[in-house]
Write a protein that holds these residues in place. Structure first.
Motif, PDB file in Angstrom:
ATOM      1  N   SER A  29     -40.049 -37.396 -23.370  1.00 12.45           N
ATOM      2  CA  SER A  29     -40.108 -38.751 -23.921  1.00 12.45           C
ATOM      3  C   SER A  29     -40.461 -39.729 -22.815  1.00 12.45           C
ATOM      4  O   SER A  29     -40.279 -39.476 -21.639  1.00 12.45           O
ATOM      5  CB  SER A  29     -38.763 -39.117 -24.541  1.00 12.45           C
ATOM      6  N   SER A  30     -41.006 -40.867 -23.220  1.00 16.83           N
ATOM      7  CA  SER A  30     -41.512 -41.831 -22.259  1.00 16.83           C
ATOM      8  C   SER A  30     -40.417 -42.574 -21.523  1.00 16.83           C
ATOM      9  O   SER A  30     -40.665 -43.186 -20.499  1.00 16.83           O
ATOM     10  CB  SER A  30     -42.433 -42.816 -22.961  1.00 16.83           C
ATOM     11  N   SER A  31     -39.231 -42.570 -22.057  1.00 16.40           N
ATOM     12  CA  SER A  31     -38.156 -43.280 -21.377  1.00 16.40           C
ATOM     13  C   SER A  31     -36.815 -42.726 -21.805  1.00 16.40           C
ATOM     14  O   SER A  31     -36.707 -42.000 -22.782  1.00 16.40           O
ATOM     15  CB  SER A  31     -38.225 -44.777 -21.702  1.00 16.40           C
ATOM     16  N   GLY A  46     -44.959 -33.328 -23.980  1.00 16.01           N
ATOM     17  CA  GLY A  46     -44.316 -33.844 -22.784  1.00 16.01           C
ATOM     18  C   GLY A  46     -42.981 -34.447 -23.096  1.00 16.01           C
ATOM     19  O   GLY A  46     -42.616 -34.561 -24.258  1.00 16.01           O
ATOM     20  N   PHE A  67     -47.033 -40.730 -31.825  1.00 10.29           N
ATOM     21  CA  PHE A  67     -48.114 -39.914 -31.290  1.00 10.29           C
ATOM     22  C   PHE A  67     -49.394 -40.646 -31.636  1.00 10.29           C
ATOM     23  O   PHE A  67     -49.630 -40.972 -32.796  1.00 10.29           O
ATOM     24  CB  PHE A  67     -48.111 -38.514 -31.922  1.00 10.29           C
ATOM     25  N   GLU A 118     -40.467 -34.467 -29.220  1.00 10.70           N
ATOM     26  CA  GLU A 118     -40.857 -34.425 -27.805  1.00 10.70           C
ATOM     27  C   GLU A 118     -41.692 -33.189 -27.502  1.00 10.70           C
ATOM     28  O   GLU A 118     -42.693 -33.269 -26.792  1.00 10.70           O
ATOM     29  CB  GLU A 118     -39.607 -34.494 -26.921  1.00 10.70           C
ATOM     30  N   LYS A 168     -43.941 -39.566 -27.991  1.00  9.93           N
ATOM     31  CA  LYS A 168     -43.270 -40.380 -26.967  1.00  9.93           C
ATOM     32  C   LYS A 168     -42.207 -41.240 -27.630  1.00  9.93           C
ATOM     33  O   LYS A 168     -42.453 -41.855 -28.666  1.00  9.93           O
ATOM     34  CB  LYS A 168     -44.269 -41.306 -26.261  1.00  9.93           C
ATOM     35  N   ARG A 169     -41.046 -41.300 -27.008  1.00 10.26           N
ATOM     36  CA  ARG A 169     -39.997 -42.196 -27.513  1.00 10.26           C
ATOM     37  C   ARG A 169     -40.323 -43.598 -27.027  1.00 10.26           C
ATOM     38  O   ARG A 169     -40.471 -43.833 -25.838  1.00 10.26           O
ATOM     39  CB  ARG A 169     -38.614 -41.762 -27.029  1.00 10.26           C
ATOM     40  N   GLU A 170     -40.393 -44.531 -27.980  1.00 12.31           N
ATOM     41  CA  GLU A 170     -40.808 -45.899 -27.669  1.00 12.31           C
ATOM     42  C   GLU A 170     -39.685 -46.905 -27.673  1.00 12.31           C
ATOM     43  O   GLU A 170     -39.783 -47.927 -27.026  1.00 12.31           O
ATOM     44  CB  GLU A 170     -41.867 -46.374 -28.674  1.00 12.31           C
ATOM     45  N   ASP A 182     -53.531 -39.286 -27.591  1.00 15.26           N
ATOM     46  CA  ASP A 182     -52.613 -38.345 -26.948  1.00 15.26           C
ATOM     47  C   ASP A 182     -53.128 -36.923 -27.133  1.00 15.26           C
ATOM     48  O   ASP A 182     -53.864 -36.625 -28.067  1.00 15.26           O
ATOM     49  CB  ASP A 182     -51.204 -38.476 -27.534  1.00 15.26           C
ATOM     50  N   TYR A 214     -40.374 -42.859 -32.365  1.00 16.89           N
ATOM     51  CA  TYR A 214     -41.278 -41.965 -31.638  1.00 16.89           C
ATOM     52  C   TYR A 214     -42.684 -42.163 -32.186  1.00 16.89           C
ATOM     53  O   TYR A 214     -42.859 -42.452 -33.371  1.00 16.89           O
ATOM     54  CB  TYR A 214     -40.887 -40.504 -31.851  1.00 16.89           C
ATOM     55  N   GLN A 232     -45.982 -41.935 -36.559  1.00 17.45           N
ATOM     56  CA  GLN A 232     -44.686 -42.313 -36.003  1.00 17.45           C
ATOM     57  C   GLN A 232     -43.547 -41.697 -36.792  1.00 17.45           C
ATOM     58  O   GLN A 232     -43.720 -41.301 -37.939  1.00 17.45           O
ATOM     59  CB  GLN A 232     -44.533 -43.828 -35.958  1.00 17.45           C
TER      60      GLN A 232
END
Length: 150
Positions: free
Chosen positions: A146-148, A144, A134, A106, A111-113, A138, A132, A91
């Protein structure tokens, strides 16, 4: 007496740095003959946090925008999962205003959490940070978005 002998995971972290980061971790690394100033991995060691590692990095401004940090992060994450079976998550905490560092993560597949409000002091100022991550599950080779969005 070796200061790391009582903590097996810290010793493994130290050994990881010695094997993978020649010259020693405080000296500049070179990736494709370009200096990489700093890549830091922190392993909590024991207890409930032993499943994760924290990553941080820095690169001289004149080398920004060339993909150097993204490549180094991908390499480090892949090696962590290879060498440390107990680590399931890597992280990073990033200043919400540091768009360049967000892009690095990214592009490396993180992924941005979440958004941590007034979480930490950076250069004397209380800042919001993004978290963030990983995960071992993954895919390191296909970065990819960010998740949101926040």
């Amino acid at each position: 007496m070796d200061p790391l002998e009582n903590n097996h995971l810290q010793r493994r972290s130290f050994d990881f740095h010695q094997r993978r980061m020649h010259p020693p971790p405080m000296a500049p690394l070179h990736l494709h003959r370009r200096p990489f100033n700093r890549l830091r991995l922190r392993f909590p060691g024991s207890g409930n946090d032993r499943c994760r590692a924290d990553i941080g990095y820095g690169l001289a401004a004149k080398y920004w925008g060339q993909g150097i940090t993204t490549q180094a992060v991908k390499m480090a994450v892949g090696q962590v999962f290879k060498d440390f079976a107990e680590i399931e998550r890597v992280q990073a905490l990033v200043d919400v205003e540091n768009r360049g560092s967000q892009r690095v993560l990214e592009r490396a597949g993180f992924k941005r959490e979440g958004h941590l409000r007034k979480y930490s002091y950076l250069n004397g100022n209380l800042k919001d940070l993004f978290v963030y991550s990983f995960l071992r599950i993954d895919n390191i080779s296909s970065p990819g978005p960010s998740s949101s969005s926040f």
